[in-house]
Scaffold this motif. Structure first.
Motif, short mmCIF file in Angstrom:
data_model
loop_
_atom_site.label_atom_id
_atom_site.label_comp_id
_atom_site.label_asym_id
_atom_site.label_seq_id
_atom_site.Cartn_x
_atom_site.Cartn_y
_atom_site.Cartn_z
N PRO A 38 0.84 -1.20 0.00
CA PRO A 38 0.00 0.00 0.00
C PRO A 38 0.87 1.25 0.00
CG PRO A 38 -0.73 -1.58 1.65
CD PRO A 38 0.59 -2.08 1.14
N ALA A 39 0.33 2.32 -0.58
CA ALA A 39 1.12 3.56 -0.70
C ALA A 39 1.58 4.08 0.65
CB ALA A 39 0.29 4.61 -1.43
N THR A 40 0.75 3.88 1.69
CA THR A 40 1.09 4.41 3.01
C THR A 40 2.28 3.69 3.64
OG1 THR A 40 -0.56 2.90 3.95
CG2 THR A 40 -1.25 5.18 3.52
N ARG A 41 2.59 2.48 3.15
CA ARG A 41 3.72 1.73 3.71
C ARG A 41 4.96 1.79 2.84
NH1 ARG A 41 2.08 -4.21 4.88
NH2 ARG A 41 4.25 -4.19 5.57
N GLN A 42 4.84 2.37 1.65
CA GLN A 42 6.00 2.37 0.76
C GLN A 42 7.16 3.19 1.30
OE1 GLN A 42 5.42 3.01 -3.37
NE2 GLN A 42 3.88 1.41 -3.61
N TRP A 43 6.86 4.29 1.99
CA TRP A 43 7.96 5.11 2.51
C TRP A 43 8.76 4.35 3.56
CZ3 TRP A 43 8.45 6.75 7.61
CH2 TRP A 43 7.32 6.56 8.44
N LEU A 44 8.08 3.47 4.33
CA LEU A 44 8.80 2.65 5.29
C LEU A 44 9.72 1.66 4.57
CD1 LEU A 44 5.96 1.83 7.87
CD2 LEU A 44 7.94 3.34 8.20
N SER A 45 9.24 1.15 3.45
CA SER A 45 10.06 0.23 2.66
C SER A 45 11.30 0.93 2.11
CB SER A 45 9.24 -0.36 1.51
OG SER A 45 8.17 -1.12 2.00
N TRP A 46 11.13 2.17 1.65
CA TRP A 46 12.27 2.92 1.13
C TRP A 46 13.27 3.25 2.24
CZ3 TRP A 46 13.48 2.47 -3.57
CH2 TRP A 46 12.50 2.38 -4.58
N ALA B 153 17.77 -9.45 0.94
CA ALA B 153 16.70 -8.66 1.56
C ALA B 153 16.28 -7.48 0.69
CB ALA B 153 17.15 -8.17 2.94
N ILE B 154 17.27 -6.80 0.12
CA ILE B 154 16.93 -5.61 -0.68
C ILE B 154 16.17 -6.00 -1.94
CG2 ILE B 154 18.96 -5.37 -2.20
CD1 ILE B 154 19.04 -2.42 -1.37
N GLY B 155 16.50 -7.18 -2.48
CA GLY B 155 15.75 -7.66 -3.65
C GLY B 155 14.29 -7.90 -3.30
N LYS B 156 14.04 -8.50 -2.13
CA LYS B 156 12.66 -8.77 -1.71
C LYS B 156 11.88 -7.48 -1.47
CE LYS B 156 13.55 -13.29 0.41
NZ LYS B 156 13.55 -14.08 1.67
N VAL B 157 12.53 -6.53 -0.80
CA VAL B 157 11.85 -5.26 -0.50
C VAL B 157 11.54 -4.50 -1.78
CG1 VAL B 157 12.06 -3.02 0.64
CG2 VAL B 157 12.88 -5.08 1.80
N LEU B 158 12.52 -4.41 -2.67
CA LEU B 158 12.32 -3.64 -3.90
C LEU B 158 11.30 -4.31 -4.81
CD1 LEU B 158 15.96 -2.46 -4.68
CD2 LEU B 158 14.02 -1.05 -4.02
N ARG B 159 11.25 -5.64 -4.80
CA ARG B 159 10.24 -6.31 -5.61
C ARG B 159 8.84 -5.94 -5.14
NH1 ARG B 159 13.87 -10.67 -5.86
NH2 ARG B 159 12.95 -11.72 -4.07
N LYS B 160 8.64 -5.84 -3.83
CA LYS B 160 7.33 -5.46 -3.30
C LYS B 160 6.97 -4.03 -3.67
CE LYS B 160 7.10 -8.53 0.73
NZ LYS B 160 5.78 -9.11 0.44
#
Length: 386
Positions: free
Chosen positions: A15-23, A226-233
Motif C-alpha cells: 500500500p502507498a502508506t507503507r511504501q515510505w517505510l520500505s524505502w 533482503a533488498i531484492g525482496k523489499v524492492l520487488r514489493k
C-alpha cells in the motif's frame, strides 16, 4: 489459453502508506551493504598484510580466476554479491589483473538463474524450447563476451587501462588525502568501529581479519537477498509496466528497459526470471528477449559501483576501478557483439541449438547445467593445481 498472470506470479505491491517505510528500509540495507564491503576490505588487509598477491597466486592463471568467479556466482546465485565481495578484496590488496577474470566469471555464473527458471516449462515441448532458448541466450552472450574480451585483456589490457583512467577522474586525490572531511568515511565510521570491536577479542590480526571477511560476506549476502525482496514489493508493478511497454519496441528500448528494471529490483536474476516465462508462453520472441538480457548485464553493475563508494583512503581508486571494469566489460561486450552484424547472431544461434537439443532429451539439459557451471570449471581449477 495461458495468460500472463499464469506464467508470471509476482508478490503484491505494498500500500502507498507503507511504501515510505520500505524505502527507509532500503536505505538502511544499503548502509549495511557499504559496511559489509568495508569490513571485507579491512579484514583482507588485516589477514594478508601486504601478501595478497601471494595468497591468490593460484589465481594468477586467468582461466582459473574466471572459473572461480563462475562457480562462486553459480553457487550464490548473485553476481551483485560476488562483485561486491571482489570490490572489498581489491580494496584489501587483491591485484586488479587477478580480479578482472573473477569479474568476468561472475558475469557467466549469474546467467544460471534464468536457465533454471526455464525448467518450469519442461513438461511442454514447444513452450520449453522457447523458454530455454530465451534463458540460454544470456549464457551464450556472456560466454561469447568472455571468449573475445579476456584474450584482448591479456594482450592489451583495455579494461584495466580505461577503468584506471575513469577511476582517476571519479576519485580525486583530494578525496583520498582529506580524510577528515571524507563523507563516506565519516558515515561508515560507527559501523566500522563496531565491527572491528566485535572481533578484537580474537588472537592476532590474521584471525581478526578472517572474522571480519566472514562477517562482511554474510552481511552482503543478507543485504542483497533482503533488498531484492523489499524492492520487488515496492516496484514490481512498475517494472512489469516498463517491460511490457518497451521490450518489443526495438533493441535500444529493450536494452534500456533491462537496465532500468534490474536497477529497480537490484537483481539481474530477478529480471531474467520475469522475462523467461513470458518468452516461454510466446508473449515475447527470442529476438525481443535478447537485447533485454543485455540490459540486465548493465543494470547489475550498479551494486558494485555503489559498493566501491564504501572504500576510502588510498585504496578508494582501485576499488572504484574494479567496479568500473564490471561496467566496461558489459558495455564493450554489447558494442562488440551486438553492434556488429557478423557477431550479433552468434548467441541466439547457440541458444536455439541448445534449446533444440534440450527439447529432444532432458539429459542434454542436465549435462549443460552441470557441465558448464560446475563440472568443467571445477575440473579446470583442479587441473591447474597439479
Amino acid at each position: 489459453m495461458t495468460t500472463n498472470a499464469d506464467v508470471l506470479p509476482v508478490e503484491p505491491s505494498l500500500p502507498a502508506t507503507r511504501q515510505w517505510l520500505s524505502w527507509m528500509l532500503v536505505v538502511a540495507l544499503i548502509y549495511l551493504l557499504l559496511a559489509g564491503v568495508g569490513a571485507i576490505g579491512d579484514g583482507f588487509k588485516a589477514a594478508t598484510g601486504n601478501n595478497a598477491r601471494e595468497l591468490f597466486a593460484f589465481a594468477t592463471n586467468p582461466l582459473v580466476g574466471l572459473m572461480i568467479g563462475l562457480v562462486a556466482t553459480a553457487l550464490i546465485q548473485s553476481s551483485s554479491t560476488v562483485t561486491s565481495i571482489i570490490v572489498g578484496m581489491v580494496a584489501g590488496g587483491l591485484p586488479i589483473p587477478i580480479a578482472i577474470p573473477l569479474i568476468m566469471g561472475a558475469n557467466i555464473g549469474t546467467s544460471l538463474t534464468s536457465t533454471i527458471v526455464s525448467l518450469g516449462h519442461i513438461r511442454s515441448g514447444e513452450e520449453f524450447r522457447r523458454a530455454f532458448s530465451a534463458a540460454t541466450v544470456h549464457d551464450a552472450f556472456n560466454i561469447t563476451a568472455v571468449a573475445i574480451l579476456l584474450p584482448l585483456e591479456l594482450l592489451f589490457q583495455p579494461l584495466q587501462r580505461l577503468s584506471e583512467s575513469l577511476a582517476g577522474l571519479l576519485v580525486s586525490d583530494a578525496s583520498v588525502d582529506m580524510k577528515s572531511v571524507n563523507f563516506m568515511k565519516t558515515l561508515l565510521s560507527p559501523a566500522s568501529d563496531l565491527l572491528a570491536g566485535s572481533v578484537s577479542w580474537l588472537p592476532g590480526a590474521v584471525w581478526s581479519g578472517v572474522a571480519l571477511i566472514l562477517i562482511g560476506v554474510a552481511m552482503i549476502l543478507f543485504v542483497v537477498t533482503a533488498i531484492g525482496k523489499v524492492l520487488r514489493k515496492v516496484v514490481v508493478g512498475r517494472a512489469k509496466d516498463i517491460m511490457h511497454a518497451s521490450v518489443g519496441r526495438g533493441p535500444l528500448s529493450g536494452i534500456a528497459s533491462g537496465s532500468v528494471i534490474t536497477v529497480l529490483v537490484q537483481s539481474s536474476s530477478t529480471t531474467t526470471a520475469l522475462i523467461v516465462p513470458l518468452a516461454g508462453s510466446g508473449v515475447f520472441s527470442l529476438k525481443q528477449v535478447y537485447p533485454f538480457t543485455l540490459g540486465t548485464n548493465i543494470g547489475t553493475c550498479v551494486t558494485a559501483l555503489l559498493a566501491a563508494t564504501a572504500i576510502t583512503g588510498p585504496t578508494a581508486e582501485v576499488a572504484m576501478q574494479i567496479a568500473l571494469v564490471h561496467l566496461l566489460f558489459n558495455l564493450l561486450g554489447i558494442l562488440i557483439i551486438y553492434a556488429l552484424p557478423l557477431l550479433r547472431g552468434v548467441p541466439p544461434m547457440i541458444a536455439e541449438g541448445l534449446a533444440t537439443l534440450a527439447q529432444r532429451s532432458k539429459l542434454y539439459v542436465a549435462a549443460y547445467i552441470a557441465g558448464v557451471f560446475f563440472a568443467l570449471p571445477l575440473l579446470l581449477i583442479g587441473a591447474s593445481q597439479i
